[in-house]
Design a protein around this motif. Structure first.
Motif, short mmCIF file in Angstrom:
data_model
loop_
_atom_site.label_atom_id
_atom_site.label_comp_id
_atom_site.label_asym_id
_atom_site.label_seq_id
_atom_site.Cartn_x
_atom_site.Cartn_y
_atom_site.Cartn_z
N SER A 1 0.83 -1.21 0.00
CA SER A 1 0.00 0.00 0.00
C SER A 1 0.86 1.26 0.00
CB SER A 1 -0.92 -0.02 1.23
OG SER A 1 -1.62 1.20 1.35
N ALA A 2 1.99 1.22 0.72
CA ALA A 2 2.87 2.39 0.77
C ALA A 2 3.51 2.67 -0.59
CB ALA A 2 3.95 2.17 1.82
N VAL A 3 3.84 1.61 -1.34
CA VAL A 3 4.44 1.81 -2.66
C VAL A 3 3.46 2.50 -3.61
CG1 VAL A 3 5.34 0.62 -4.70
CG2 VAL A 3 6.05 -0.10 -2.42
N LEU A 4 2.22 2.02 -3.64
CA LEU A 4 1.22 2.65 -4.49
C LEU A 4 0.84 4.04 -3.98
CD1 LEU A 4 -0.02 1.42 -7.08
CD2 LEU A 4 1.16 -0.25 -5.63
N ASP A 5 0.92 4.22 -2.67
CA ASP A 5 0.72 5.55 -2.11
C ASP A 5 1.76 6.53 -2.66
OD1 ASP A 5 0.13 7.74 -0.57
OD2 ASP A 5 0.47 6.77 1.35
N LEU A 6 3.01 6.06 -2.75
CA LEU A 6 4.08 6.88 -3.31
C LEU A 6 3.79 7.23 -4.77
CD1 LEU A 6 6.96 8.05 -3.41
CD2 LEU A 6 7.78 5.74 -3.89
N VAL A 7 3.36 6.24 -5.56
CA VAL A 7 3.04 6.49 -6.96
C VAL A 7 1.90 7.50 -7.09
CG1 VAL A 7 2.21 5.42 -9.09
CG2 VAL A 7 3.88 4.22 -7.66
N GLY A 8 0.88 7.35 -6.25
CA GLY A 8 -0.25 8.27 -6.31
C GLY A 8 0.14 9.69 -5.98
N ARG A 9 0.99 9.87 -5.00
CA ARG A 9 1.40 11.23 -4.61
C ARG A 9 2.20 11.91 -5.71
NH1 ARG A 9 1.81 11.66 1.72
NH2 ARG A 9 0.78 9.76 2.35
N VAL A 10 3.15 11.17 -6.28
CA VAL A 10 3.99 11.77 -7.32
C VAL A 10 3.18 12.06 -8.59
CG1 VAL A 10 5.99 11.40 -8.80
CG2 VAL A 10 6.07 10.70 -6.40
N VAL A 11 2.41 11.08 -9.04
CA VAL A 11 1.68 11.24 -10.30
C VAL A 11 0.61 12.33 -10.18
CG1 VAL A 11 0.11 10.09 -11.90
CG2 VAL A 11 2.14 8.89 -11.07
N PHE A 12 -0.20 12.25 -9.14
CA PHE A 12 -1.29 13.22 -9.04
C PHE A 12 -0.80 14.59 -8.55
CE2 PHE A 12 -3.51 9.17 -9.02
CZ PHE A 12 -4.56 9.43 -9.89
N GLY A 13 0.32 14.63 -7.86
CA GLY A 13 0.93 15.91 -7.57
C GLY A 13 1.43 16.58 -8.84
N TRP A 14 2.01 15.76 -9.76
CA TRP A 14 2.44 16.29 -11.05
C TRP A 14 1.25 16.75 -11.88
CZ3 TRP A 14 1.93 13.68 -15.98
CH2 TRP A 14 2.59 14.34 -17.03
N VAL A 15 0.15 16.00 -11.83
CA VAL A 15 -1.06 16.39 -12.56
C VAL A 15 -1.60 17.71 -12.01
CG1 VAL A 15 -3.47 15.76 -12.99
CG2 VAL A 15 -1.67 14.05 -13.22
N ALA A 16 -1.59 17.86 -10.69
CA ALA A 16 -2.05 19.12 -10.11
C ALA A 16 -1.15 20.28 -10.52
CB ALA A 16 -2.11 19.00 -8.59
N ASN A 17 0.14 20.01 -10.65
CA ASN A 17 1.08 21.07 -11.05
C ASN A 17 0.85 21.50 -12.50
OD1 ASN A 17 3.45 22.51 -9.88
ND2 ASN A 17 4.43 21.75 -11.74
N LEU A 18 0.35 20.59 -13.36
CA LEU A 18 0.05 20.93 -14.75
C LEU A 18 -1.23 21.76 -14.89
CD1 LEU A 18 0.85 17.54 -16.55
CD2 LEU A 18 2.26 19.60 -16.47
N ARG A 19 -2.05 21.82 -13.85
CA ARG A 19 -3.30 22.60 -13.86
C ARG A 19 -4.24 22.11 -14.96
NH1 ARG A 19 -2.53 25.21 -8.97
NH2 ARG A 19 -0.42 26.04 -8.89
N LEU A 20 -4.31 20.78 -15.12
CA LEU A 20 -5.21 20.24 -16.14
C LEU A 20 -6.67 20.43 -15.74
CD1 LEU A 20 -3.33 16.93 -17.07
CD2 LEU A 20 -3.29 19.13 -18.27
N ALA A 21 -6.96 20.22 -14.47
CA ALA A 21 -8.31 20.49 -13.98
C ALA A 21 -8.50 21.99 -13.79
CB ALA A 21 -8.55 19.75 -12.66
#
Length: 505
Positions: free
Chosen positions: A325-345
Motif C-alpha cells: 500500500s505504501a508503494v502505491l501511495d508513493l506512486v499516487g502522490r507523485v503522479v497526481f501531484g504532477w497532474v495538479a502542477n500541470l493545472r489540467l483540472a
C-alpha cells in the motif's frame, strides 16, 4: 530558543521555487515519514499490545487516536512557536519530545501509560515538528508548490514501506518493548530535519545616497534647529500658555499611545495565530471537510494488519500488505501531484473531490477481499487513491487562504480536524467490537470520506460563484471607463467655452 523582539517579523524574500528549497523538501520528506509514517506502521505494535494487555479493539486504538488528535490540537502551538522563536529550534524540540515519549512508552505498565507517553508526549512532539516544516515548504515554493508538497509527502510512503517489516522483525527478536526503544532512537532524526530549516530572508537594502541639493537642505535644517535651541522663550505668559497646550497634547498622545499599543498587541497575536481565519467561510467549509476526512484517514492503516491476520495471513504477509500500500501511495502522490502542477483540472478542489470519492469507494469494497491476492489488489487501490488525496489537500488549503496565512491556516485546520482524528479509530473499534469483524471499521471509514467530499463540492460551488461575480464586475469595468472618457471630453469642451466667454466679456 531566543525570542524575536515584539512586533518584529521575519522579513521573507520571494519564493525561489528551487535552490535551497529542495533541502527543505528533503527535510519535509523525512518529517512526513517519521511522523505519519510511524503512525501508519503502528498496526504492528497494535496487534502485540492488544494481546499483551488483553484489551478490546477500542481500548488499543486510543493510543493512535490520542497521538493523532494531539498532532492536530498542537498544530497551532507549533505554528505560533515557530513565528515567535524560529522554525528550526521548534522542530528540534519536537524531535526530542517525540523520542522521549517513545522511549518512555517502552516501559509502560498499562494502557494509560501508553496513552500519556506514545499518545500525548510523542504526538505533541510530532505537532511541533510537522507544522513548522510544512509552513516553511510553502514559503520556499510558489509555482512548483503542488509538486514540492507531493514529493515531500512521499516520505510517509517510503518510510512506511521500510518501517513496517522492520518493526515486525524487531518485535519478533526484541518484543514490542525493545522495538519501541529502537523507534525512540530513530525519532532523533527529526532534530536533523530541524537543522536543515534555513530561514528564507529578504536581502537588506542599503539607503540611497543623498544628492548634493538634499545634503545642503539637511545642513540648513540642522543649523536652524541649533539656533532655535539657543533662543529663550519670549515671556512668562507665553510659557504658561505653552505648558497648558503641552499638557493637552500629551494627554491626547497618551490616548493615541494606548490605542497604538492595543493595535500592536492585536497585530502580534495575528502574526502568531491569525484568528480571523475562523470568519472566512471558505476556510470553515474546508475545515469541515477535514473533520470528516480524518474520521476515515487513520482507521484503515491501523486495522489493516489485524484484518489480514483474521483472514488467515501470517504476520509477515500482513506487513507486506502495508508495504505494498505504501508503494502505491508513493506512486499516487507523485503522479497526481504532477497532474495538479500541470493545472489540467479547472481547480485543484475538483481533483481533490474526485480522489476523495474514489478513496471512500475503495474502502467500502474492503470486506469483499478474503484471500491474499484480493487483499493485495485492495491495498494497491487504497494506496493509489490515498496518495492522490494527500498530495493535493495542502495545496488546496494554500489556495483557499493564501501563502501568507498558510502557517496559521495549517494550525487552525489541524486543530479543527483533531476531533475527527481523535474519534475515527475508536468509532471504528466500537463497530469492530460489536460486530466482531474488522471489515466494519473500513466501512465506517469509507462512509466518512464520502460525506467529506460533499463539503468539497460545496466549496467548489462557492468558489465558482465568487469567480462569476468577479468576472461580472470586470465586464462592467470597460463600460464605466468609456463613460468616464466621454465625461472628461465634455468637461474639456465646457472649459474651452467658458474661457471664450471670459475673453468676450
Amino acid at each position: 530558543m531566543k525570542p524575536r523582539a515584539r512586533g518584529q517579523a521575519a522579513r521573507r524574500g520571494p519564493p525561489p521555487d528551487g535552490g535551497y528549497g529542495w533541502f527543505i523538501v528533503f527535510s519535509c520528506f523525512l518529517v512526513f515519514g517519521l511522523t505519519f509514517g510511524v503512525i501508519k506502521s503502528f498496526g504492528v505494535f497494535y496487534v502485540e499490545i492488544h494481546h499483551y494487555f488483553a484489551t478490546t479493539a477500542t481500548g488499543s486504538s486510543w493510543i493512535t487516536s490520542i497521538a493523532v488528535a494531539t498532532i492536530h490540537i498542537g498544530a497551532p502551538v507549533g505554528a505560533a512557536l515557530g513565528e515567535r522563536f524560529s522554525h528550526r529550534s521548534v522542530v528540534i524540540l519536537g524531535g526530542l519530545l517525540s523520542s522521549v515519549g517513545m522511549v518512555a512508552g517502552a516501559f509502560s505498565q498499562n494502557l494509560v501509560h501508553l496513552y500519556i507517553t506514545v499518545g500525548f508526549i510523542t504526538g505533541f512532539g510530532y505537532a511541533l515538528t510537522w507544522t513548522p516544516t510544512v509552513t516553511m515548504l510553502g514559503w520556499y515554493f510558489d509555482q512548483r508548490r503542488p509538486m514540492a508538497n507531493a514529493l515531500a509527502s512521499t516520505g510517509e510512503c517510503l518510510i512506511t514501506f521500510i518501517l513496517t517489516p522492520l518493526f515486525q522483525l524487531l518485535v519478533d527478536h526484541y518484543s514490542w518493548r525493545g522495538a519501541m526503544l529502537v523507534q525512540g532512537a530513530i525519532q532523533l532524526n527529526l532534530c536533523v530535519c530541524g537543522a536543515l530549516l534555513r530561514p528564507l530572508t529578504a536581502p537588506a537594502r542599503a539607503p540611497p545616497p543623498l544628492r548634493d541639493s538634499e545634503a545642503e537642505e539637511a545642513e540648513e535644517e540642522v543649523e536652524e534647529e541649533e539656533e532655535e535651541e539657543v533662543e529663550a522663550p519670549a515671556s512668562a505668559t507665553m510659557k504658561l500658555n505653552m505648558d497648558s497646550d503641552v499638557k493637552a497634547v500629551s494627554k491626547n498622545d497618551a490616548d493615541l499611545d494606548g490605542e497604538s499599543e492595543s493595535c500592536c498587541a492585536d497585530s502580534d497575536v495575528r502574526r502568531y495565530a491569525d484568528y480571523t481565519l475562523v470568519a472566512d467561510v471558505h476556510f470553515v467549509v474546508y475545515s469541515l471537510f477535514g473533520v470528516f476526512a480524518a474520521l476515515g484517514f487513520f482507521a484503515p492503516a491501523l486495522f489493516l494488519v489485524p484484518y489480514a491476520r483474521t483472514r488467515g495471513l501470517d504476520e509477515y504477509e500482513a506487513a507486506m500488505l502495508v508495504s505494498l500500500s505504501a508503494v502505491l501511495d508513493l506512486v499516487g502522490r507523485v503522479v497526481f501531484g504532477w497532474v495538479a502542477n500541470l493545472r489540467l483540472a479547472k481547480t485543484t478542489v475538483r481533483q481533490l473531490t474526485a480522489s476523495v470519492l474514489a478513496l471512500g469507494t475503495v474502502l467500502l469494497m474492503c470486506p469483499l477481499a478474503a484471500t491474499f491476492g484480493q487483499l493485495a489488489a485492495f491495498c494497491m487501490a487504497y494506496g493509489l487513491t490515498y496518495g492522490a488525496t494527500v498530495s493535493t489537500h495542502i495545496t488546496v488549503l494554500a489556495e483557499v487562504v493564501g501563502a501568507e496565512r498558510l502557517g496559521s491556516a495549517i494550525g487552525f485546520f489541524m486543530l479543527i480536524r483533531s476531533s475527527g482524528g481523535l474519534l475515527g479509530p475508536p468509532i471504528a473499534g466500537f463497530f469492530i467490537d460489536k460486530m466482531s469483524d474488522y471489515g466494519t471499521g473500513f466501512l465506517m471509514a469509507g462512509v466518512a470520506l464520502i460525506v467529506s467530499a460533499l463539503f468539497l463540492l460545496l466549496l467548489d460551488q462557492m468558489s465558482r460563484r465568487g469567480r462569476g461575480l468577479n468576472s461580472k464586475g470586470d465586464s462592467m469595468h470597460p463600460k464605466s471607463k468609456k463613460e468616464g472618457e466621454e465625461l472628461n471630453k465634455w468637461t474639456n469642451v465646457c472649459q474651452k467655452d467658458g474661457k471664450g466667454l471670459e475673453q468676450d466679456v
